[in-house]
Design an enzyme around this catalytic site. Structure first.
Site, PDB file in Angstrom:
ATOM      1  N   LYS A 183       3.341   4.456  -1.221  1.00 57.24           N
ATOM      2  CA  LYS A 183       3.395   5.311  -2.446  1.00 57.24           C
ATOM      3  C   LYS A 183       4.710   6.144  -2.276  1.00 57.24           C
ATOM      4  CE  LYS A 183      -1.291   4.751  -1.365  1.00 57.24           C
ATOM      5  NZ  LYS A 183      -1.842   4.456  -0.316  1.00 57.24           N
TER       6      LYS A 183
ATOM      7  N   HIS B 216      -8.765  11.505   1.728  1.00 62.51           N
ATOM      8  CA  HIS B 216      -7.852  10.311   1.618  1.00 62.51           C
ATOM      9  C   HIS B 216      -6.530  10.609   2.320  1.00 62.51           C
ATOM     10  CE1 HIS B 216      -5.473   7.257  -0.620  1.00 62.51           C
ATOM     11  NE2 HIS B 216      -6.905   6.588  -0.470  1.00 62.51           N
TER      12      HIS B 216
ATOM     13  N   HIS C 156       0.747  -1.282  -0.144  1.00 61.77           N
ATOM     14  CA  HIS C 156       0.041  -0.094  -0.277  1.00 61.77           C
ATOM     15  C   HIS C 156       0.953   1.093   0.117  1.00 61.77           C
ATOM     16  CE1 HIS C 156      -3.405   2.855   1.770  1.00 61.77           C
ATOM     17  NE2 HIS C 156      -3.832   2.338   0.767  1.00 61.77           N
TER      18      HIS C 156
ATOM     19  N   ASP D 167      17.404   9.869  -7.789  1.00 62.86           N
ATOM     20  CA  ASP D 167      18.722   9.915  -7.395  1.00 62.86           C
ATOM     21  C   ASP D 167      19.427   9.682  -6.022  1.00 62.86           C
ATOM     22  OD1 ASP D 167      19.156  10.238 -10.307  1.00 62.86           O
ATOM     23  OD2 ASP D 167      19.461  12.610  -9.909  1.00 62.86           O
TER      24      ASP D 167
ATOM     25  N   ASP E 129       1.031  17.166  20.115  1.00 62.83           N
ATOM     26  CA  ASP E 129       1.690  17.851  21.235  1.00 62.83           C
ATOM     27  C   ASP E 129       2.286  19.051  20.258  1.00 62.83           C
ATOM     28  OD1 ASP E 129       0.784  16.770  23.386  1.00 62.83           O
ATOM     29  OD2 ASP E 129       2.546  15.598  23.744  1.00 62.83           O
TER      30      ASP E 129
ATOM     31  N   LYS F 161      -3.681  10.585   5.350  1.00 61.40           N
ATOM     32  CA  LYS F 161      -3.240   9.878   6.625  1.00 61.40           C
ATOM     33  C   LYS F 161      -2.156  10.524   7.415  1.00 61.40           C
ATOM     34  CE  LYS F 161      -3.827   6.826   3.067  1.00 61.40           C
ATOM     35  NZ  LYS F 161      -5.284   6.735   2.763  1.00 61.40           N
TER      36      LYS F 161
END
Length: 476
Positions: free
Chosen positions: A200, A394, A198, A205, A401, A396
């Site tokens: 991404k 979508h 899952h 380089d 704090d 996450k």
């Protein structure tokens, strides 16, 4: 006694009985012992040339605290990170938040165009649409110009993408690898279709990395909806027409990182490639000497289902337990396990301000219903719940704090913690934390707060749908 509470309690008890019966023998989440979060050894930080001395590490902590972090809070979170996860805390990085697809693609494509040595790519979804074709052509151009392209894509997430889509890349010399092929005849290791990649990730380089929640898909470019959805689920033509009528722009977050910690993301990419028994990667300068690019202390955290437990889960639970003032969470899919649910409730009850930003619409109504089954328990504990309007959420992310922040691919659900390969960045310090809070508050302004009294009066039909979806929590 009214019928509503009795019905809810009965459904909840049946849910847990069925869960226990169905999941006996299945993998579980680790119990994070509170004592793990209170070790008081000196924090060790790495720099561009390896581990820093105790004096250098102490100086960095003092500079971070001098920027406005509350006394001891940053030190506490830094010590927590050091105690829990094997990957190093790395100083000298620059981390830049990227909101939504257009800004992310502009920055990522620009970095790829400048690639001279290699481009390593790892995506759950890589679609054969306008954005996917632009991305492929850019990779082709770099491959033909002499920069080696190594691409890893998930078989389920990219199920709707024809294999021929990747042929031009292979023909040009790029290495292309399918993660856990759905077709058992194509597997290179034990077949487990439930374990997915899952992540991404793009590493250019060995010097700049992009990671977060954004896939390669046109859903992020203009609000148009894809055939597969963000989780790779197939949908009927009727559902596609309905989605087209109700199209919403996608709200997501990515982070661009430059500096010594990029080498950790490069290692994680190569570990996955090796675990999938991909062909030997062409020789390139995958680990160049990296100079400091900024002042952020960053930890790269990857998790995989064949590891003893999710490092991301462990560090999140412990960071939540160490929260002193506030917890701001944004998540696209919220189906918590009992320990995560209890940790959030406990934080609110001890006086921490806990705010959660959740979707009002989703590409998976089943997951949305399952998550809402937990709203009442959180509201009763004092957690503030908000649902994002006018966008398909979508992202996450979390900021705790004002000094502990994370951006990545990990949702707060069983699938992310048990079944998926996931990838996050934990950024420690008040400067990045302030930017995270700013973005969170902007999203909050476009959201609707869930009123506890109104939520308690929701229709019985909705309650039944929530509890039915909750039965499948482990698989969602």
């Amino acid at each position: 006694m009214s019928a509503m509470p009795w019905c809810r309690r009965l459904l909840q008890r049946l849910s847990w009985v069925l869960l226990c019966l169905w999941f006996t023998g299945c993998g579980g989440l680790p119990v994070i012992v509170p004592d793990m979060a209170v070790q008081r050894r000196p924090v060790q930080i790495e720099g561009a040339r390896g581990p820093l001395s105790a004096a250098q590490s102490k100086a960095i902590l003092e500079r971070l605290q001098a920027r406005g972090a509350p006394t001891n809070v940053l030190d506490r979170h830094l010590a927590l990170e050091e105690a829990l996860v094997g990957s190093p805390l790395v100083a000298g990085n620059r981390a830049q938040l990227l909101q939504d697809g257009p800004a992310t693609y502009e920055a990522m494509f620009s970095a790829i165009r400048a690639a001279r040595d290699h481009v390593n790519v790892e995506f759950y979804i890589l679609e054969d649409d306008e954005v996917g074709q632009r991305f492929r052509e850019l990779l082709l151009e770099r491959q033909r110009a002499g920069a080696q392209v190594n691409l890893l894509y998930d078989s389920v997430g990219s199920l709707g993408t024809p294999k021929s889509f990747f042929d031009p890349l292979r023909e040009a010399g790029a290495q292309v690898l399918e993660f856990n092929p759905v077709n058992p005849l194509n597997v290179r290791r034990g077949w487990n279709v439930n374990q997915r990649d899952h992540r991404k990730l793009v590493v250019v380089d060995g010097r700049v990395a992009f990671l977060g929640g954004i896939n390669i898909s046109s859903v992020y470019s203009g609000g148009s909806l894809s055939r597969s959805g963000s989780r790779g689920r197939s949908v009927s033509e009727q559902q596609q027409r309905q989605r087209a009528r109700d199209a919403l722009p996608w709200r997501d977050t990515q982070v661009q990182i430059e500096g010594p910690v990029v080498a950790e993301y490069q290692r994680l990419f190569m570990q996955t490639w090796s675990a999938q028994r991909g062909p030997e990667l062409p020789a390139r300068d995958y680990f160049p000497a990296l100079q400091p690019q900024g002042s952020e202390v960053v930890r790269a955290i990857g998790s995989a289902p064949d590891e003893p437990y999710s490092f991301i889960y462990a560090t999140l639970i412990s960071a939540l337990r160490s929260a002193e003032t506030e917890i701001f969470i944004t998540t696209a899919y919220f189906v918590p396990d009992p320990q995560l649910l209890q940790t959030l409730q406990d934080a609110a009850r001890r006086g921490v301000k806990v705010k959660m930003l959740l979707p009002s619409r989703s590409d998976s109504s089943f997951v949305l219903a399952a998550g809402r089954a937990y709203y009442q328990a959180l509201l009763d504990a004092g957690v503030e719940l908000y649902e994002r309007r006018d966008a398909l959420l979508h992202a996450k992310t979390a900021v705790i704090d004002g000094v502990w922040s994370t951006v990545g691919s990990t949702n707060l659900d069983w699938r992310s913690f048990l079944h998926n390969q996931e990838l996050n960045a934990v950024v420690l310090g008040p400067v990045f934390g302030a930017r995270m809070r700013e973005v969170f508050n902007a999203d909050l302004a476009a959201s609707q707060r869930i009123d506890p009294a109104e939520w308690a009066r929701r229709p019985l039909k909705q309650r039944l749908a929530e509890q039915a979806a909750r039965l499948w929590s482990w698989w969602l």
